[in-house]
Write a protein that holds these residues in place. Structure first.
Motif, mmCIF file in Angstrom:
data_model
loop_
_atom_site.group_PDB
_atom_site.id
_atom_site.type_symbol
_atom_site.label_atom_id
_atom_site.label_comp_id
_atom_site.label_asym_id
_atom_site.label_seq_id
_atom_site.Cartn_x
_atom_site.Cartn_y
_atom_site.Cartn_z
ATOM 1 N N GLU A 1 35.263 35.913 43.290
ATOM 2 C CA GLU A 1 34.817 35.340 42.228
ATOM 3 C C GLU A 1 35.597 33.952 41.754
ATOM 4 O O GLU A 1 34.664 32.854 41.523
ATOM 5 N N ILE A 2 36.773 34.163 41.769
ATOM 6 C CA ILE A 2 37.607 32.873 41.596
ATOM 7 C C ILE A 2 37.472 31.847 42.648
ATOM 8 O O ILE A 2 37.463 30.597 42.180
ATOM 9 N N ALA A 3 37.377 32.197 43.669
ATOM 10 C CA ALA A 3 37.182 31.171 44.944
ATOM 11 C C ALA A 3 35.908 30.680 44.776
ATOM 12 O O ALA A 3 35.681 29.209 44.821
ATOM 13 N N ALA A 4 34.759 31.226 44.330
ATOM 14 C CA ALA A 4 33.497 30.777 43.856
ATOM 15 C C ALA A 4 33.178 29.850 42.924
ATOM 16 O O ALA A 4 32.879 28.690 42.848
ATOM 17 N N LEU A 5 34.224 30.142 41.946
ATOM 18 C CA LEU A 5 34.414 29.162 40.541
ATOM 19 C C LEU A 5 35.058 28.027 41.172
ATOM 20 O O LEU A 5 34.735 26.895 40.570
ATOM 21 N N ALA A 6 36.140 28.102 41.803
ATOM 22 C CA ALA A 6 36.843 27.139 42.254
ATOM 23 C C ALA A 6 35.858 25.958 43.115
ATOM 24 O O ALA A 6 36.000 24.570 42.910
ATOM 25 N N GLU A 7 34.943 26.357 43.938
ATOM 26 C CA GLU A 7 33.949 25.561 44.397
ATOM 27 C C GLU A 7 32.877 24.852 43.553
ATOM 28 O O GLU A 7 32.837 23.876 43.859
ATOM 29 N N ILE A 8 32.501 25.682 42.550
ATOM 30 C CA ILE A 8 31.724 24.905 41.255
ATOM 31 C C ILE A 8 32.613 23.525 40.990
ATOM 32 O O ILE A 8 32.038 22.691 40.491
ATOM 33 N N VAL A 9 34.085 23.953 40.586
ATOM 34 C CA VAL A 9 34.650 22.946 39.815
ATOM 35 C C VAL A 9 34.733 21.582 40.809
ATOM 36 O O VAL A 9 34.800 20.612 40.438
ATOM 37 N N ARG A 10 35.032 21.964 42.044
ATOM 38 C CA ARG A 10 35.254 20.908 43.019
ATOM 39 C C ARG A 10 33.903 20.125 43.103
ATOM 40 O O ARG A 10 34.068 18.977 43.318
ATOM 41 N N LYS A 11 32.748 20.749 43.094
ATOM 42 C CA LYS A 11 31.451 19.914 43.518
ATOM 43 C C LYS A 11 31.035 19.467 42.000
ATOM 44 O O LYS A 11 30.380 18.363 42.240
ATOM 45 N N GLN A 12 31.192 20.231 40.858
ATOM 46 C CA GLN A 12 30.404 19.986 39.741
ATOM 47 C C GLN A 12 31.455 19.445 38.565
ATOM 48 O O GLN A 12 30.824 18.907 37.709
ATOM 49 N N GLY A 13 32.792 19.736 38.852
ATOM 50 C CA GLY A 13 33.681 19.387 37.979
ATOM 51 C C GLY A 13 33.615 20.585 36.870
ATOM 52 O O GLY A 13 32.918 21.529 36.919
ATOM 53 N N PRO A 14 34.837 20.787 35.999
ATOM 54 C CA PRO A 14 34.841 21.647 34.910
ATOM 55 C C PRO A 14 33.687 22.100 34.130
ATOM 56 O O PRO A 14 33.185 23.175 33.751
ATOM 57 N N MET A 15 32.717 20.760 33.915
ATOM 58 C CA MET A 15 31.511 21.271 32.829
ATOM 59 C C MET A 15 30.444 22.224 33.660
ATOM 60 O O MET A 15 29.543 22.717 33.165
ATOM 61 N N GLY A 16 30.688 22.250 34.973
ATOM 62 C CA GLY A 16 29.799 23.146 35.814
ATOM 63 C C GLY A 16 29.970 24.509 35.549
ATOM 64 O O GLY A 16 29.167 25.438 35.872
ATOM 65 N N LEU A 17 31.081 24.807 34.985
ATOM 66 C CA LEU A 17 31.557 26.353 34.607
ATOM 67 C C LEU A 17 30.717 26.802 33.439
ATOM 68 O O LEU A 17 30.498 28.089 33.203
#
Length: 257
Positions: free
Chosen positions: A80-96
């Motif tokens: 789950e954390i690796a998937a969240l890190a992928e979101i941050v890399r692609k969309q930035g923190p706002m994507g969370l």
């Protein structure tokens, strides 16, 4: 629910009840005097040993975590954390902000990242939260262990009281049986409460404390790497160190596939 805790208690009760019914009836093993000695004495000793706040925190949290199991495993946390890190890399923190997370502690850390808090604030706040939780869980373990330690001793006290009363009334044979019952049942109650309930729960809470410490430390490290926009592959590799060896290799094979 933690099935092992429930099964263990049920199995222990079944064994005791079966043995009792094989040689008599349950009524033979009910005695108010022995009950008062064991539970009254254990309660009094626990009040002396711990502050009221520790008892009020320790007993409920102990019961809750002895019979519940964490919904998310360490392997699931790494994924789950690796998937969240992928979101941050692609969309930035706002994507969370649009991500739903079941684990409350991880959700709290992700919210800090999404809100743009600095790394020192995130680390200090999450570590304080982790340490407070572990302190309460440790209090629960200590309270149950203390009760488990003193109930056999009060069982012996009840036995001594029953023996004294029995010897003091040797001239009246009708009183010997009840006093002997008090003496033996007090020891029985004390040994049963300690070894079937309190001490096993104390050990279970200690195991869960260690496991929860690893899980929450894993989450803190993952959140901080997520906040720094680390590569999901790097995040996964770093967090795999928290897993047992056999699970670590399974995760590596899964990631490679």
């Amino acid at each position: 629910m933690d099935i092992a805790t429930g099964l263990g208690l049920i199995a222990g009760v079944i064994v005791l009840v079966t043995l009792i019914l094989m040689g008599g009836d349950l009524g033979m093993f009910l005695d108010v005097h022995a009950f008062i000695v064991i539970f009254g004495g254990a309660f009094a000793a626990t009040l002396i040993r711990f502050p009221l706040s520790t008892i009020f925190h320790g007993i409920p949290i102990g019961m809750r975590y002895a019979f519940t199991v964490r919904r998310v495993t360490q392997r699931d946390l790494v994924d789950e954390i690796a998937a969240l890190a992928e979101i941050v890399r692609k969309q930035g923190p706002m994507g969370l902000e649009r991500v739903e997370i079941s684990d409350p502690f991880l959700a709290k850390g992700v919210r800090y990242v999404a809100d743009g808090y600095d790394a020192d604030f995130i680390r200090d706040n999450l570590e304080r939260d982790r340490d407070n939780f572990l302190t309460h869980l440790d209090e629960g373990s200590k309270v149950y262990r203390a009760i488990g330690d003193c109930t056999p001793a009060f069982g012996m006290v009840g036995t001594l009281i029953g023996m004294v009363q029995m010897f003091a009334n040797m001239t009246d044979p009708s009183k010997l049986g009840p006093y002997m019952a008090v003496a033996l049942l007090a020891t029985f109650y004390g040994a049963t409460v300690a070894n079937l309930f309190c001490l096993p729960i104390a050990d279970k809470l200690h195991v869960k404390l260690v496991d929860e410490e690893i899980n929450r430390t894993l989450i803190i490290d993952g959140v901080l790497m997520m906040r720094d926009s680390k590569s999901p592959t790097l995040v996964r590799e770093m967090l795999l160190a928290y897993l047992p060896e056999k699970h670590r290799h399974a995760q590596e094979e899964l990631a490679a596939a």
